[in-house]
Design a protein around this motif. Sequence first.
Motif, PDB file in Angstrom:
ATOM      1  N   PRO A   2       6.501 -90.829 -79.971  1.00 12.69           N
ATOM      2  CA  PRO A   2       7.223 -89.193 -80.658  1.00 12.69           C
ATOM      3  C   PRO A   2       8.361 -89.647 -80.423  1.00 12.69           C
ATOM      4  N   PRO A   3       9.311 -88.777 -80.621  1.00 13.62           N
ATOM      5  CA  PRO A   3      10.424 -88.715 -80.751  1.00 13.62           C
ATOM      6  C   PRO A   3      11.288 -87.808 -79.137  1.00 13.62           C
ATOM      7  N   PRO A   4      12.121 -88.693 -79.120  1.00 15.20           N
ATOM      8  CA  PRO A   4      13.002 -87.979 -78.447  1.00 15.20           C
ATOM      9  C   PRO A   4      13.024 -86.950 -78.242  1.00 15.20           C
ATOM     10  N   PRO A   5      13.404 -85.892 -77.086  1.00 15.34           N
ATOM     11  CA  PRO A   5      13.771 -84.516 -77.566  1.00 15.34           C
ATOM     12  C   PRO A   5      15.508 -84.346 -77.871  1.00 15.34           C
ATOM     13  N   GLY A   6      15.131 -83.736 -79.019  1.00 15.44           N
ATOM     14  CA  GLY A   6      16.591 -82.845 -79.686  1.00 15.44           C
ATOM     15  C   GLY A   6      16.978 -84.150 -80.965  1.00 15.44           C
ATOM     16  N   TRP A   7      16.220 -85.370 -81.289  1.00 12.16           N
ATOM     17  CA  TRP A   7      16.239 -85.586 -82.264  1.00 12.16           C
ATOM     18  C   TRP A   7      16.167 -85.372 -83.246  1.00 12.16           C
ATOM     19  N   VAL A   8      17.337 -85.978 -84.069  1.00 11.01           N
ATOM     20  CA  VAL A   8      17.604 -84.855 -85.403  1.00 11.01           C
ATOM     21  C   VAL A   8      17.374 -86.155 -86.231  1.00 11.01           C
ATOM     22  N   VAL A   9      17.135 -86.146 -87.404  1.00 11.00           N
ATOM     23  CA  VAL A   9      16.214 -87.140 -88.562  1.00 11.00           C
ATOM     24  C   VAL A   9      17.408 -86.501 -89.833  1.00 11.00           C
ATOM     25  N   SER A  10      18.367 -87.362 -90.813  1.00 10.55           N
ATOM     26  CA  SER A  10      18.768 -86.261 -91.542  1.00 10.55           C
ATOM     27  C   SER A  10      17.772 -86.440 -92.900  1.00 10.55           C
ATOM     28  N   SER A  11      18.121 -85.076 -93.742  1.00 14.84           N
ATOM     29  CA  SER A  11      16.845 -84.596 -94.583  1.00 14.84           C
ATOM     30  C   SER A  11      17.301 -85.468 -95.817  1.00 14.84           C
ATOM     31  N   THR A  12      18.633 -86.290 -95.981  1.00 12.33           N
ATOM     32  CA  THR A  12      19.487 -86.807 -97.706  1.00 12.33           C
ATOM     33  C   THR A  12      19.029 -88.245 -96.791  1.00 12.33           C
ATOM     34  N   PRO A  13      18.274 -88.746 -97.692  1.00 12.43           N
ATOM     35  CA  PRO A  13      18.281 -90.298 -97.990  1.00 12.43           C
ATOM     36  C   PRO A  13      19.401 -91.265 -97.563  1.00 12.43           C
ATOM     37  N   MET A  14      19.324 -92.228 -96.934  1.00  5.50           N
ATOM     38  CA  MET A  14      20.452 -93.298 -96.530  1.00  5.50           C
ATOM     39  C   MET A  14      20.627 -94.111 -97.394  1.00  5.50           C
ATOM     40  N   ALA A  15      19.497 -94.751 -98.405  1.00  6.72           N
ATOM     41  CA  ALA A  15      18.521 -95.825 -98.664  1.00  6.72           C
ATOM     42  C   ALA A  15      17.054 -95.308 -99.362  1.00  6.72           C
ATOM     43  N   PRO A  70      15.698-105.528 -84.973  1.00  7.49           N
ATOM     44  CA  PRO A  70      15.979-104.323 -84.562  1.00  7.49           C
ATOM     45  C   PRO A  70      14.493-104.048 -83.794  1.00  7.49           C
ATOM     46  N   GLN A  71      14.431-103.586 -83.024  1.00  7.94           N
ATOM     47  CA  GLN A  71      12.586-103.131 -81.594  1.00  7.94           C
ATOM     48  C   GLN A  71      12.189-101.524 -83.445  1.00  7.94           C
ATOM     49  N   THR A  72      10.802-101.728 -83.283  1.00  9.74           N
ATOM     50  CA  THR A  72      10.317-100.718 -84.476  1.00  9.74           C
ATOM     51  C   THR A  72       8.749-100.129 -84.039  1.00  9.74           C
ATOM     52  N   SER A  73       8.982 -98.936 -84.065  1.00  6.88           N
ATOM     53  CA  SER A  73       7.930 -98.265 -83.576  1.00  6.88           C
ATOM     54  C   SER A  73       7.002 -97.498 -84.328  1.00  6.88           C
ATOM     55  N   VAL A  74       5.752 -97.448 -84.530  1.00  7.64           N
ATOM     56  CA  VAL A  74       5.422 -96.021 -85.114  1.00  7.64           C
ATOM     57  C   VAL A  74       5.966 -94.867 -85.301  1.00  7.64           C
ATOM     58  N   LEU A  75       6.101 -94.412 -85.925  1.00  2.00           N
ATOM     59  CA  LEU A  75       6.977 -93.146 -85.648  1.00  2.00           C
ATOM     60  C   LEU A  75       5.677 -91.396 -86.376  1.00  2.00           C
ATOM     61  N   ARG A  76       4.983 -91.061 -84.633  1.00  2.00           N
ATOM     62  CA  ARG A  76       4.119 -89.902 -85.249  1.00  2.00           C
ATOM     63  C   ARG A  76       5.351 -89.161 -86.057  1.00  2.00           C
TER      64      ARG A  76
END
Length: 195
Positions: A2-15, A70-76
């Motif tokens: 799971p993402p950490p508390p307060g973690w925000v993902v941009s809604s605009t793609p960077m690539a 880089p460390q890579t993990s599944v994001l639920r």
Amino acid sequence: EPPPPGWVVSSTPMAEGWFVTVYDAGNDVVKEIRPRLGGVMEVNEADRNAFRDQVVMDNEQLRLARYPVPQTSVLRGGVGRLRQRKASALSSERLYSYEALEQRGDPAVLVTAQTQFDEQFERARRQFPRMLFDHKPHGALYDARGHLVVWVDPTTPVDPETVEAIKAQRLAAGLDHVEPLPFFANQPTAPAPPA
């Protein structure tokens, strides 16, 4: 995970590439397997998740074998989503895309970058023959001298035959060109270092 508390993902793609759309998430990026590979090949949710799982497993095997991945993990919480540590979080020095090094126009730097990428690629391919590696120096970031620092996009989720099928479908659809986009920089691609 799971993402950490307060973690925000941009809604605009960077690539956006043939296989993934990339979003900024602070010290991480979120990569999402696209529902239409190459913009033309439909992929169902189960396959998107399977592709994601394969990329995560391959990246982690490479990282544990001491490749600069880089460390890579599944994001639920979404279809085909994975979380990858941002390259800038792994290095204190300024990193450059292959494109930025090309803009510099220094043949020695480009030879160094290409040579280091090719050596890394061949060594990994020999060590992990079942993995589907993506032979593209644009999938790594380099220092100002052309030394490979972080290999952000080492593998591809699809086999070469599928890539060829996507290319044929793109050509038939009039989409015969894909703009190369830098992946996983902590900001827009850094300008070329001074000559």
